[in-house]
Scaffold this active site. Structure first.
Site, PDB file in Angstrom:
ATOM      1  N   SER A 139     -26.196   9.248  -8.498  1.00 31.58           N
ATOM      2  CA  SER A 139     -25.372   9.947  -7.440  1.00 31.58           C
ATOM      3  C   SER A 139     -24.725   8.751  -6.879  1.00 31.58           C
ATOM      4  CB  SER A 139     -26.526  10.434  -6.330  1.00 31.58           C
ATOM      5  OG  SER A 139     -25.729  10.660  -5.068  1.00 31.58           O
ATOM      6  N   TYR A 143     -33.545   9.713  -0.847  1.00 30.05           N
ATOM      7  CA  TYR A 143     -32.695  10.236  -1.909  1.00 30.05           C
ATOM      8  C   TYR A 143     -31.895   9.148  -2.455  1.00 30.05           C
ATOM      9  CZ  TYR A 143     -29.257  12.634  -4.594  1.00 30.05           C
ATOM     10  OH  TYR A 143     -28.402  13.237  -5.664  1.00 30.05           O
TER      11      TYR A 143
HETATM   12  P1  NAD Z   1     -28.971  22.252  -8.121  1.00 30.61           P
HETATM   13  O1  NAD Z   1     -29.791  22.376  -7.122  1.00 30.61           O
HETATM   14  O2  NAD Z   1     -28.308  23.542  -8.600  1.00 30.61           O
HETATM   15  O3  NAD Z   1     -29.594  21.633  -9.455  1.00 30.61           O
HETATM   16  C1  NAD Z   1     -30.804  20.891  -9.456  1.00 30.61           C
HETATM   17  C2  NAD Z   1     -31.897  21.587 -10.711  1.00 30.61           C
HETATM   18  O4  NAD Z   1     -32.806  20.839 -10.475  1.00 30.61           O
HETATM   19  C3  NAD Z   1     -32.288  23.004 -10.249  1.00 30.61           C
HETATM   20  O5  NAD Z   1     -31.897  23.587 -11.189  1.00 30.61           O
HETATM   21  C4  NAD Z   1     -33.808  22.612  -9.920  1.00 30.61           C
HETATM   22  O6  NAD Z   1     -34.516  23.789 -10.027  1.00 30.61           O
HETATM   23  C5  NAD Z   1     -34.024  21.627 -10.984  1.00 30.61           C
HETATM   24  N1  NAD Z   1     -35.211  20.780 -10.652  1.00 30.61           N
HETATM   25  C6  NAD Z   1     -35.606  20.481  -9.461  1.00 30.61           C
HETATM   26  N2  NAD Z   1     -36.764  19.871  -9.405  1.00 30.61           N
HETATM   27  C7  NAD Z   1     -37.198  19.736 -10.883  1.00 30.61           C
HETATM   28  C8  NAD Z   1     -38.378  19.579 -11.596  1.00 30.61           C
HETATM   29  N3  NAD Z   1     -39.264  18.937 -10.942  1.00 30.61           N
HETATM   30  N4  NAD Z   1     -38.348  19.927 -12.934  1.00 30.61           N
HETATM   31  C9  NAD Z   1     -37.478  20.406 -13.552  1.00 30.61           C
HETATM   32  N5  NAD Z   1     -36.433  20.922 -12.853  1.00 30.61           N
HETATM   33  C10 NAD Z   1     -36.113  20.421 -11.515  1.00 30.61           C
HETATM   34  O7  NAD Z   1     -27.982  20.910  -7.727  1.00 30.61           O
HETATM   35  P2  NAD Z   1     -26.834  20.180  -8.499  1.00 30.61           P
HETATM   36  O8  NAD Z   1     -25.808  19.692  -7.530  1.00 30.61           O
HETATM   37  O9  NAD Z   1     -26.438  20.805  -9.941  1.00 30.61           O
HETATM   38  O10 NAD Z   1     -27.823  18.897  -8.740  1.00 30.61           O
HETATM   39  C11 NAD Z   1     -28.103  18.317 -10.311  1.00 30.61           C
HETATM   40  C12 NAD Z   1     -27.959  16.669 -10.197  1.00 30.61           C
HETATM   41  O11 NAD Z   1     -26.782  16.276  -9.526  1.00 30.61           O
HETATM   42  C13 NAD Z   1     -29.390  16.335  -9.373  1.00 30.61           C
HETATM   43  O12 NAD Z   1     -29.986  15.177  -9.793  1.00 30.61           O
HETATM   44  C14 NAD Z   1     -28.746  15.576  -8.108  1.00 30.61           C
HETATM   45  O13 NAD Z   1     -29.494  14.644  -7.450  1.00 30.61           O
HETATM   46  C15 NAD Z   1     -27.247  15.338  -8.551  1.00 30.61           C
HETATM   47  N6  NAD Z   1     -26.175  15.138  -7.454  1.00 30.61           N
HETATM   48  C16 NAD Z   1     -25.763  16.213  -6.811  1.00 30.61           C
HETATM   49  C17 NAD Z   1     -24.456  16.153  -6.006  1.00 30.61           C
HETATM   50  C18 NAD Z   1     -24.153  17.244  -5.034  1.00 30.61           C
HETATM   51  O14 NAD Z   1     -23.233  17.126  -4.359  1.00 30.61           O
HETATM   52  N7  NAD Z   1     -24.536  18.661  -5.440  1.00 30.61           N
HETATM   53  C19 NAD Z   1     -24.162  15.026  -5.724  1.00 30.61           C
HETATM   54  C20 NAD Z   1     -24.718  13.860  -6.485  1.00 30.61           C
HETATM   55  C21 NAD Z   1     -25.604  13.806  -7.560  1.00 30.61           C
END
Ligand code: NAD
Length: 264
Positions: free
Chosen positions: A147, A160
């Site tokens: 991120s 985070y």
């Molecule tokens: P999201 O909540 O849709 O996806 C996260 C996924 O991880 C979910 O499906 C959740 O069930 C799964 N998960 C959580 N804990 C877990 C575990 N212990 N084992 C297996 N699966 C698990 O949100 P997203 O935005 O698609 O996030 C995906 C990635 O992107 C994450 O790593 C997040 O940190 C990163 N990210 C998101 C953003 C944003 O703005 N949404 C920005 C930067 C980085």
């Protein structure tokens, strides 16, 4: 583009958001099979698997919590029938929303421990479990979904941001030792329009962040999961075959805002 022809791809946290976009993106570009990991959301994982199949690839569901080493081993084992893993996307992630960073009492030791267990130890354990199958590929690529928080210290909480900073450093260490058979890179998205924000901030809070991102970015864009996955697929494809240990910000220019603010 069919640059994933024949590839075996494993994605953690692939039931929703960015993980689902990676799964469908790889399938659309010719992947042979996509292993769709999920922890709790089985119905959403099945929807991702159906979309993967509709795009022409085999889909295999793999339930498991990446914070548990035994689960990581059983998730990786789902690829054994294929004899290799060409692409591993460590996408699963969690946060604790404590956006007023000055309020140090908003975070408990347990928050750090949970975030590190999933965001840092999880990718390490997944890579370790998948290593023999990644080496069997001979041209494997691992992508850490990090991120902008891990580069700039912004984001949903200090815990985070610290976990993603650790993930970026771990990417460097792993890239150094796992070549030549395995490349390891990190993707640092800014805002992504996924269920993430609504889960933590509610619908109104998510809308506020979405609109604020459009105002704060030179590209005036709130990225979709597909906008981010497209950049990540570069790291997984052979087009990046000489790239390892790299960290790429994909944030519509969000990080540039901070530089100009400091000049005011
Ligand atoms: P999201 O909540 O849709 O996806 C996260 C996924 O991880 C979910 O499906 C959740 O069930 C799964 N998960 C959580 N804990 C877990 C575990 N212990 N084992 C297996 N699966 C698990 O949100 P997203 O935005 O698609 O996030 C995906 C990635 O992107 C994450 O790593 C997040 O940190 C990163 N990210 C998101 C953003 C944003 O703005 N949404 C920005 C930067 C980085």
């Amino acid at each position: 583009m069919r640059d994933f022809e024949g590839k075996i791809v494993l994605i953690t946290g692939a039931s929703t958001g960015l993980g689902a976009a990676f799964a469908v993106g790889a399938a659309t570009r010719g992947a042979k099979a996509v292993i769709v990991n999920y922890s709790k959301s089985q119905a959403e994982a099945e929807a991702t698997a159906a979309a993967v199949r509709a795009a022409g690839a085999e889909a295999v569901l793999a339930q498991g919590d990446v914070a548990e080493d035994g689960d990581c081993r059983s998730i990786a084992a789902k690829a054994e029938p294929f004899g290799r893993i060409d692409c591993l996307v460590n996408n699963a992630g969690v946060t604790k929303f404590a956006p007023a960073h000055g309020d140090l009492d908003a975070l408990e030791r347990e928050d750090f421990q949970r975030l590190y267990a999933v965001n840092v130890v999880g990718p390490f354990q997944m890579l370790r479990a998948a290593r023999p199958l990644l080496e069997a590929s001979g041209r494997a690529s691992v992508l850490m979904v990090s991120s902008i928080a891990g580069v700039t210290g912004i984001g949903s909480s200090i815990a985070y941001a610290a976990s993603k900073g650790a993930l970026n450093t771990m990417t460097l260490s792993l890239a150094r030792v796992l070549g030549p058979k395995i490349r390891v890179n990190a993707l640092c998205p800014g805002f992504i329009d996924t269920p993430w924000h609504e889960k933590g901030l509610g619908a109104e809070g998510a809308a506020r962040v979405r609109e604020g991102t459009k105002r704060a970015t030179p590209l005036q864009a709130a990225s979709t999961a597909e906008d981010i996955a497209d950049a990540g697929l570069f790291f997984l494809s052979d087009a990046s075959r000489h790239v390892t240990g790299e960290t790429l910000l994909v944030d519509a220019g969000l990080h540039l805002g901070f530089a100009s603010l400091s000049m005011r």
